[in-house]
Design a protein around this motif. Structure first.
Motif, short mmCIF file in Angstrom:
data_model
loop_
_atom_site.label_atom_id
_atom_site.label_comp_id
_atom_site.label_asym_id
_atom_site.label_seq_id
_atom_site.Cartn_x
_atom_site.Cartn_y
_atom_site.Cartn_z
N PHE A 194 0.82 -1.21 0.00
CA PHE A 194 0.00 0.00 0.00
C PHE A 194 0.86 1.26 0.00
CE2 PHE A 194 -2.47 -3.32 2.01
CZ PHE A 194 -3.75 -3.12 1.54
N ASN A 240 0.40 0.53 5.96
CA ASN A 240 -0.59 -0.26 6.71
C ASN A 240 0.04 -1.42 7.47
OD1 ASN A 240 -2.59 1.41 5.80
ND2 ASN A 240 -3.19 0.07 4.12
N LEU A 241 1.18 -1.19 8.09
CA LEU A 241 1.74 -2.23 8.95
C LEU A 241 0.87 -2.34 10.20
CD1 LEU A 241 5.57 -1.53 8.76
CD2 LEU A 241 4.24 -3.25 7.55
N PHE A 242 0.96 -3.50 10.88
CA PHE A 242 0.19 -3.68 12.10
C PHE A 242 1.00 -3.09 13.26
CE2 PHE A 242 -0.87 -7.68 9.59
CZ PHE A 242 -1.92 -7.06 8.93
N PRO A 243 0.53 -1.99 13.85
CA PRO A 243 1.37 -1.24 14.79
C PRO A 243 1.70 -2.01 16.08
CG PRO A 243 -0.87 -0.38 14.77
CD PRO A 243 -0.78 -1.36 13.66
N GLN A 244 0.84 -2.95 16.47
CA GLN A 244 1.08 -3.60 17.75
C GLN A 244 2.04 -4.78 17.65
OE1 GLN A 244 -1.53 -4.02 15.80
NE2 GLN A 244 -2.94 -5.57 16.49
N HIS A 245 2.39 -5.16 16.40
CA HIS A 245 3.30 -6.29 16.22
C HIS A 245 4.68 -5.81 15.78
CE1 HIS A 245 -0.06 -8.87 16.80
NE2 HIS A 245 -0.66 -8.57 15.67
N LEU A 274 2.74 -13.08 10.57
CA LEU A 274 1.38 -13.29 11.10
C LEU A 274 0.46 -14.01 10.12
CD1 LEU A 274 -0.73 -12.79 13.33
CD2 LEU A 274 -1.22 -10.59 12.28
N ALA A 275 0.34 -13.44 8.92
CA ALA A 275 -0.61 -14.02 7.95
C ALA A 275 -0.24 -15.44 7.55
CB ALA A 275 -0.73 -13.11 6.73
N HIS A 311 9.11 -2.17 16.74
CA HIS A 311 7.74 -1.95 16.32
C HIS A 311 7.72 -0.88 15.23
CE1 HIS A 311 6.86 -4.26 19.90
NE2 HIS A 311 5.70 -4.51 19.34
N CYS A 364 6.29 1.88 14.73
CA CYS A 364 6.36 3.31 15.05
C CYS A 364 7.80 3.76 15.28
CB CYS A 364 5.49 3.63 16.26
SG CYS A 364 5.97 2.80 17.77
N ARG A 409 6.41 -8.34 4.04
CA ARG A 409 5.15 -8.94 4.48
C ARG A 409 4.35 -9.45 3.28
NH1 ARG A 409 0.62 -5.31 7.50
NH2 ARG A 409 0.54 -4.37 5.43
#
Lengths: 228, 265
Positions: free
Chosen positions: B92, B96-101, B109-110, B156, B158, B172
């Motif tokens: 993207f 749109n990374l997953f911030p909590q991982h 993950l996927a 992470h 951030c 990813r």
């Protein structure tokens, strides 16, 4: 009046307060999630009825809801409360009264929680859902592994507000003769004609909400390793 | 045989026709670059390929297999949709990374969820699942290393720069080994000094023989990396050809104007 005797009695009363508080939380948070999903449902009637229900519950006093609940078995199903008590396998009428209060509290707080949760879920950017989708995740997996923890992070502060309000709302249970800490304190006030038991009960609330504040501070700190 | 074949895709949002019949094909290992001004339908086209939008008309084939056809009339089940979607990967514009991982978990993950669900369906033993998970983590580490971020494995998102985040997003997208990797303006959200590192990764993927569809505004990059260039305007392919043809000797007036504006910037 024996001071330590009074404190002991207040402790017993506060035990009931804590029991009501804890059980309300345990049941109302999951129910809050369910209501939030129903309110966001794509099936219009479900979302509409849920929103109507939340409006009614949030729009009427919790005290009245507690009272109304006690009439539900007899008026809606024609079961006298005595039989209803047997039906639930409870021993005393006081237990039944507690159950009524708990029910009203759970429903009431679930409605408030659901609004916070719904706001939190809607606040997660579409991109997060899309990222999960293009990676072949199922809707449940996206909710469980992508969205949920971000929602938790977003709603911690507003939830802490409601939860601390709940601590003090438990005093309403007295209206249905649940002997929680304020009921105990008033009993002392009437018996000995002193006001101090009420002030001491305030300290119980204050100490407990102080503890909760610390817990929430810790939780927020724990979750601050990522920004949403 | 063409790896990807897109036939006459149309898409409207309400009254607005965004794609007015777009067709193209792509061979294995080829890189297709799509250029065009904002609102020309490039992003919608990519989103259709990744099943984030359902086209109103047309069909899509991957390796000769029909993965989408508007005419079949059948609505795909969620499970079918997921399987077909995995032919494609998408990077993207906004990462749109997953911030909590952390970085590694973002990548693994996927595939972990996908594999464990499959293995559980087959009633695989716990040790088999554990082995599969370990294997995915190993692959994840390799991918993160490939995009040059092995030192950030447990950071992470951030804590990463935009360019680093986008490189994680590429790793990813590769973790599920899609047939065709799509990029939606991968450098548009980045500061100019950070675009280079991302473009370098994309170029290295071309060298590895990845089939890719790249929507970009980076004209120099497009020229260098593309095997085939499509210039889109108003929902149709205005001009297409080799980079030399489109950039060096554009035939359409619109293309000329667009390129002149782009290079003058």
């Amino acid at each position: 009046m024996d001071f330590w005797g009074m404190i002991y009695d207040l402790c017993i009363g506060f035990g009931v307060t804590l029991k009501l508080f804890a059980l309300t939380l345990v049941f109302s948070i999951p129910l809050g999630f369910i209501l939030a999903f129903m309110s966001m449902s794509k099936i219009k009637p479900i979302s509409l009825i849920t929103k109507l229900f939340i409006w009614v519950i949030r729009g009427t006093p919790l005290l009245l809801q507690c009272l109304i609940v006690t009439f539900v078995p007899s008026m809606l199903f024609g079961i006298p409360n005595k039989d209803f008590k047997e039906f639930l396998g409870l021993e005393t009428m006081a237990d039944l009264q507690f159950m009524f209060v708990l029910f009203a509290f759970v429903v009431n707080y679930a409605c408030y929680f659901s609004v916070i949760i719904e706001g939190g879920i809607k606040n997660i950017s579409v991109g997060q859902h899309e990222a999960g989708k293009v990676l072949g995740m199922t809707k449940w997996q996206i909710f469980r592994h992508v969205v949920l923890m971000q929602v938790v992070r977003k709603i911690t502060a507003p939830m802490s507000n409601e939860i601390i309000t709940l601590v003090k709302d438990t005093a309403l249970a007295r209206a249905l003769s649940v002997i929680e800490i304020i009921a105990v304190a008033f009993e002392k006030v009437n018996k000995y004609a002193v006001l101090s038991p009420l002030l001491y009960s305030c300290l119980f609330y204050l100490a407990f909400s102080g503890l909760l504040t610390l817990v929430f501070y810790y939780v927020e700190k724990k979750l601050s390793y990522y920004s949403v | 045989m063409n790896m990807l074949e897109v036939k006459n895709i149309t898409k409207s949002f309400g009254q607005q026709e965004v794609l007015k019949g777009v067709s193209f094909s792509l061979k294995q290992g080829e890189v297709l670059v799509i250029i065009g001004s904002s609102g020309s339908g490039k992003t919608t086209l990519l989103r259709c390929l990744n099943f984030l939008e359902t086209p109103n008309g047309g069909s899509i084939y991957v390796n000769g297999e029909e993965v989408f056809s508007a005419d079949s009339g059948k609505k795909l089940s969620d499970a079918q949709l997921r399987d077909r979607r995995l032919h494609f990967g998408l990077v993207f514009q906004s990462f749109n990374l997953f911030p909590q991982h952390d970085v590694l978990k973002n990548v693994t993950l996927a595939p972990t969820l996908y594999r464990t669900t499959e293995l559980k369906k087959k009633k695989a033993s716990k040790s088999e699942i554990k082995a599969a998970k370990a294997e995915i983590i190993e692959q994840g580490e390799t991918l993160v290393d490939m995009v040059g971020l092995s030192e950030k494995l447990h950071e992470h998102p951030c804590r990463l720069s935009g360019g680093q985040q986008q490189r994680v997003a590429i790793a990813r997208a590769l973790a599920l080994n899609p047939d065709i990797l799509c990029f939606d303006e991968p450098t548009s959200a980045l500061d100019p000094e950070l675009t280079g590192e991302v473009l370098r990764v994309i170029r290295s993927l071309k060298d590895q023989g990845r089939t890719m569809v790249v929507v970009t505004h980076e004209m120099e990059f497009a020229r260098g990396v593309a095997d085939h260039v499509i210039y889109m305007a108003d929902g149709i392919i205005e001009e297409e050809g080799t980079p030399e043809e489109v950039f060096g000797n554009p035939k359409s007036e619109k293309t000329k104007l667009f390129l002149a504006a782009g290079f003058n910037k």
